[in-house]
Write a protein that holds these residues in place. Sequence first.
Motif, mmCIF file in Angstrom:
data_model
loop_
_atom_site.group_PDB
_atom_site.id
_atom_site.type_symbol
_atom_site.label_atom_id
_atom_site.label_comp_id
_atom_site.label_asym_id
_atom_site.label_seq_id
_atom_site.Cartn_x
_atom_site.Cartn_y
_atom_site.Cartn_z
ATOM 1 N N UNK A 112 53.536 3.284 -107.752
ATOM 2 C CA UNK A 112 54.181 3.480 -106.457
ATOM 3 C C UNK A 112 53.166 4.130 -105.527
ATOM 4 N N UNK A 113 53.089 3.656 -104.295
ATOM 5 C CA UNK A 113 52.034 4.158 -103.392
ATOM 6 C C UNK A 113 52.086 5.655 -103.097
ATOM 7 N N UNK A 114 53.247 6.303 -103.204
ATOM 8 C CA UNK A 114 53.276 7.735 -102.889
ATOM 9 C C UNK A 114 52.991 8.606 -104.111
ATOM 10 N N UNK A 115 52.934 7.987 -105.285
ATOM 11 C CA UNK A 115 52.651 8.751 -106.494
ATOM 12 C C UNK A 115 51.180 8.611 -106.874
ATOM 13 N N UNK A 116 50.668 9.619 -107.526
ATOM 14 C CA UNK A 116 49.279 9.591 -107.972
ATOM 15 C C UNK A 116 49.170 9.132 -109.422
ATOM 16 N N UNK A 117 50.306 8.709 -110.006
ATOM 17 C CA UNK A 117 50.317 8.287 -111.399
ATOM 18 C C UNK A 117 51.214 7.066 -111.542
ATOM 19 N N UNK A 118 50.875 6.198 -112.471
ATOM 20 C CA UNK A 118 51.703 5.045 -112.785
ATOM 21 C C UNK A 118 52.902 5.554 -113.590
ATOM 22 N N UNK A 119 54.103 5.341 -113.091
ATOM 23 C CA UNK A 119 55.308 5.862 -113.734
ATOM 24 C C UNK A 119 55.403 5.425 -115.184
ATOM 25 N N UNK A 120 55.013 4.204 -115.488
ATOM 26 C CA UNK A 120 55.118 3.703 -116.859
ATOM 27 C C UNK A 120 54.187 4.436 -117.822
ATOM 28 N N UNK A 121 53.237 5.184 -117.301
ATOM 29 C CA UNK A 121 52.339 5.958 -118.158
ATOM 30 C C UNK A 121 52.924 7.318 -118.520
ATOM 31 N N UNK A 122 54.010 7.703 -117.865
ATOM 32 C CA UNK A 122 54.657 8.974 -118.181
ATOM 33 C C UNK A 122 55.452 8.834 -119.473
ATOM 34 N N UNK A 123 55.643 9.943 -120.166
ATOM 35 C CA UNK A 123 56.500 9.919 -121.344
ATOM 36 C C UNK A 123 57.941 9.743 -120.884
ATOM 37 N N UNK A 124 58.808 9.369 -121.797
ATOM 38 C CA UNK A 124 60.219 9.219 -121.456
ATOM 39 C C UNK A 124 60.755 10.538 -120.905
ATOM 40 N N UNK A 125 60.398 11.624 -121.540
ATOM 41 C CA UNK A 125 60.844 12.943 -121.089
ATOM 42 C C UNK A 125 60.377 13.232 -119.667
ATOM 43 N N UNK A 126 59.148 12.898 -119.364
ATOM 44 C CA UNK A 126 58.611 13.117 -118.017
ATOM 45 C C UNK A 126 59.318 12.226 -116.993
ATOM 46 N N UNK A 127 59.634 10.983 -117.364
ATOM 47 C CA UNK A 127 60.335 10.086 -116.444
ATOM 48 C C UNK A 127 61.756 10.573 -116.187
ATOM 49 N N UNK A 128 62.413 11.102 -117.225
ATOM 50 C CA UNK A 128 63.752 11.657 -117.039
ATOM 51 C C UNK A 128 63.681 12.847 -116.087
ATOM 52 N N UNK A 129 62.691 13.709 -116.283
ATOM 53 C CA UNK A 129 62.528 14.865 -115.403
ATOM 54 C C UNK A 129 62.259 14.422 -113.977
ATOM 55 N N UNK A 130 61.455 13.377 -113.798
ATOM 56 C CA UNK A 130 61.169 12.843 -112.465
ATOM 57 C C UNK A 130 62.454 12.352 -111.808
ATOM 58 N N UNK A 131 63.275 11.620 -112.576
ATOM 59 C CA UNK A 131 64.547 11.116 -112.037
ATOM 60 C C UNK A 131 65.453 12.274 -111.641
ATOM 61 N N UNK A 132 65.509 13.309 -112.473
ATOM 62 C CA UNK A 132 66.324 14.484 -112.147
ATOM 63 C C UNK A 132 65.808 15.174 -110.892
ATOM 64 N N UNK A 133 64.504 15.303 -110.791
ATOM 65 C CA UNK A 133 63.904 15.938 -109.605
ATOM 66 C C UNK A 133 64.193 15.135 -108.343
ATOM 67 N N UNK A 134 64.114 13.812 -108.444
ATOM 68 C CA UNK A 134 64.430 12.966 -107.291
ATOM 69 C C UNK A 134 65.886 13.138 -106.876
ATOM 70 N N UNK A 135 66.793 13.122 -107.856
ATOM 71 C CA UNK A 135 68.218 13.271 -107.553
ATOM 72 C C UNK A 135 68.479 14.641 -106.928
ATOM 73 N N UNK A 136 67.872 15.695 -107.487
ATOM 74 C CA UNK A 136 68.048 17.037 -106.925
ATOM 75 C C UNK A 136 67.573 17.085 -105.475
ATOM 76 N N UNK A 137 66.497 16.362 -105.169
ATOM 77 C CA UNK A 137 65.993 16.373 -103.792
ATOM 78 C C UNK A 137 66.970 15.677 -102.851
#
Length: 73
Positions: A2-27
């Motif tokens: 994704x152009x606004x991220x500095x990392x390829x989401x698919x390279x994150x662990x499942x746990x990190x992707x879940x945390x990212x989704x939670x952080x997005x929802x919280x925002x």
Amino acid sequence: MHPILKVNISELTVSERIQLAEDLWDSILATPDEVPLNDEQKRELDRRLEIHRQNPNRGSSWQSVKQRLGLSE
């Protein structure tokens, strides 16, 4: 990537992707007035709120839902 991220989401662990989704929802929840609702959605929310006001004990607590789903210890 994704152009606004500095990392390829698919390279994150499942746990990190879940945390990212939670952080997005919280925002999103931090600015609820910015979440667009159409008239039908607003009516449905008003209808549900009225049902709750008429019988606040109706329904299930989040804890009991988690227990039924086997999500709580």
